[in-house]
Design a protein around this motif. Structure first.
Motif, PDB file in Angstrom:
ATOM      1  N   ALA A 140       0.835  -1.200   0.000  1.00 34.01           N
ATOM      2  CA  ALA A 140       0.000   0.000   0.000  1.00 34.01           C
ATOM      3  C   ALA A 140       0.869   1.249   0.000  1.00 34.01           C
ATOM      4  O   ALA A 140       0.599   2.216  -0.727  1.00 34.01           O
ATOM      5  CB  ALA A 140      -0.913   0.006   1.222  1.00 34.01           C
ATOM      6  N   ALA A 455      -4.578  -3.497  -0.093  1.00 39.13           N
ATOM      7  CA  ALA A 455      -3.446  -2.598  -0.323  1.00 39.13           C
ATOM      8  C   ALA A 455      -3.905  -1.313  -1.001  1.00 39.13           C
ATOM      9  O   ALA A 455      -3.463  -0.203  -0.659  1.00 39.13           O
ATOM     10  CB  ALA A 455      -2.390  -3.305  -1.158  1.00 39.13           C
ATOM     11  N   ALA A 459      -3.576   2.523   0.441  1.00 32.30           N
ATOM     12  CA  ALA A 459      -2.912   3.531  -0.392  1.00 32.30           C
ATOM     13  C   ALA A 459      -3.794   4.773  -0.547  1.00 32.30           C
ATOM     14  O   ALA A 459      -3.300   5.901  -0.594  1.00 32.30           O
ATOM     15  CB  ALA A 459      -2.584   2.947  -1.765  1.00 32.30           C
TER      16      ALA A 459
END
Length: 479
Positions: A140, A455, A459
């Motif tokens: 991420a 992930a 992010a």
């Protein structure tokens, strides 16, 4: 994975980056899973140390200026920090790198420490619980940096990945106390939890507490040939079975005295959120391999899992469980119990209730020893409902998964209350586990698409969290 924003210039989007590097992610996770970092078995301490050093090196390679292995009186932990965003919130990500023991003969897809990718799942001990969740954060961060063009995270990131979670986090409190200044943050993101389903993600807002106990029922002074004393002799296996059969009444309620007196009733809003989760009895039984559904009458399965306490028998042994029978009445019978608590209940209360229950109900023809592991108990915890950081997490998950996100709690336990109390900050939960990942069982695996969606969610979370700023990060708003 889902990405709504077009990538500026020639930078990849979060989705594109994760799709392009999936092979590298799985290769790294495969290498880490080969290490037998079993915290409950002393002979694997070298593997725990290798696992910690592996993670510290990976975090340094990712860009963390600081990534250290911290020794404890037990297994090593990993600490890392990347604090290059003055004025932005500081987040401490918690997880663990130790795993449960595994018997090779019980695994059908692959030996537990020889990972294999099959049909969109990576099999191996720790793939989901919780090495996969740790690497979810690493990827991420990499996706966040690639998509934004930043050379450091939008928030100040710290990570604490302990090595004893599967052994009751015995030394975690001391580790937190001794390093309180270095671990100081505005928020904890605890990643050791599950989602509702791969196609129905839900933000987790709390976990149950846990208390373990062992009950030994003592009968004859030694194992005695049944042909000599059968009938008048006390049989501890029979007495223990009789006792355990009284743990629940006909409505599935726990019979410990006063067990429900302090349970906090959930809000109608939370019950409605759980009712909105897609659920069928057949689907649940198939996903969890539980054969049938029981529990406390008057509550749905999600409510029994997340909002109500429970008591389970984890092991039961007496006599000659392996090998040829000696036809002897056993001198001792033993059961391991697990009590799951919810907000309002405490470890101390549950421990005393169990002691009273055993003393009141056990036969005077036997003796007993009850060991209650209060020191290793974990209290329940719920994230304050109105935290802006929680709302931002929900938004990030909806973008990362590309679909609406529900709400749930965790049926298991975690050291959330401990971390919140020692560090004096709120705890949020984010995990990528699924019930069908077979945590603690044979053929544990991680669903790769869910890992990537997770992930992507994180992010997208870091820029949202940075936009909140430290002033608004932990203020409670409307629930």
């Amino acid at each position: 994975m889902h990405d709504t924003a077009a990538a500026p210039g020639c930078r990849p989007s979060v989705t594109a980056y994760l799709e392009d590097t999936t092979g590298e992610l799985l290769e790294q996770l495969t290498g880490w899973l080969r290490l037998r970092s079993v915290s409950a078995e002393e002979e694997h301490f070298p593997d725990l140390l290798r696992s910690a050093n592996w993670l510290a090196g990976t975090l340094r390679d990712t860009g963390f200026p600081v990534a250290e292995v911290w020794t404890t009186d037990g297994a090593p932990a990993v600490y890392a920090e990347w604090c290059a965003a003055p004025g932005a919130p500081t987040v401490l990500v918690y997880s663990h790198h130790d795993v449960r023991a595994a018997k090779d003969a019980d695994w059908e897809q692959t030996p537990p420490f020889e990972p294999a990718l099959r049909d969109g799942r990576l099999y191996g001990r720790g793939a989901s619980d919780a090495k996969g969740q740790v690497l979810c954060h690493v990827w991420a961060l990499r996706a966040h940096l690639a998509a934004t063009g930043r050379n450091a995270p939008a928030v100040n990131l710290k990570m604490l990945v302990e090595g004893e979670e599967e052994a009751n986090s015995t030394h975690l409190e001391a580790l937190l106390e001794d390093n309180r200044e270095r671990l100081a943050a505005d928020l904890v993101v605890l990643s050791d939890t599950m989602l509702w389903a791969a196609d129905a993600p839900a933000v987790c807002t709390g976990v149950r507490g846990m208390l373990g106990a062992q009950l030994q029922v003592l009968g004859p002074l030694r194992d005695i040939h049944a042909g000599a004393v059968s009938g008048p002799a006390p049989n501890p296996a029979v007495e223990l079975s009789r006792l355990l059969a009284q743990l629940h009444d006909d409505d599935g309620r726990v019979t410990l005295p006063g067990f429900y007196d302090s349970v906090q009733e959930p809000s109608e809003r939370e019950r409605a959120a759980l009712a909105a989760l897609p659920f069928t009895e057949q689907g649940w039984v198939e996903r969890t391999h539980t054969r049938s559904i029981g529990g406390e009458a008057g509550y749905s399965v999600p409510e029994r899992l997340y909002l109500r306490p429970a008591v389970e028998v984890m092991s039961l042994i007496a006599g000659d469980p392996v090998g040829a029978s000696r036809a002897a009445i056993p001198s001792v019978a033993t059961a391991d119990l697990s009590i799951r608590t919810v907000p309002g209940q405490t470890v101390a209360q549950a421990a005393e209730q169990l002691r009273r229950w055993v003393a009141e109900r056990i036969s005077d023809r036997v003796d007993y020893e009850l060991t209650v592991s209060e020191a290793d108990g974990q209290e329940p915890y719920t994230t304050p409902a109105g935290l802006p950081a929680l709302a931002a997490l929900r938004e990030a998950m909806e973008e990362g998964f590309g679909m609406p996100v529900g709400q749930m709690r965790g049926a298991g336990s975690a050291p959330a209350e401990l971390m919140s109390r020692v560090l004096d900050i709120p705890v949020l939960f984010f995990g990528t586990g699924l019930p069908e990942d077979n945590w603690h069982d044979s053929d544990e695996s991680v669903h790769v698409a869910t890992l990537l969606n997770g992930a992507a969610s994180m992010a997208h979370y870091w820029p949202r969290l940075a936009a909140l700023g430290t002033a608004d990060l932990s203020q409670e708003g409307a629930a």
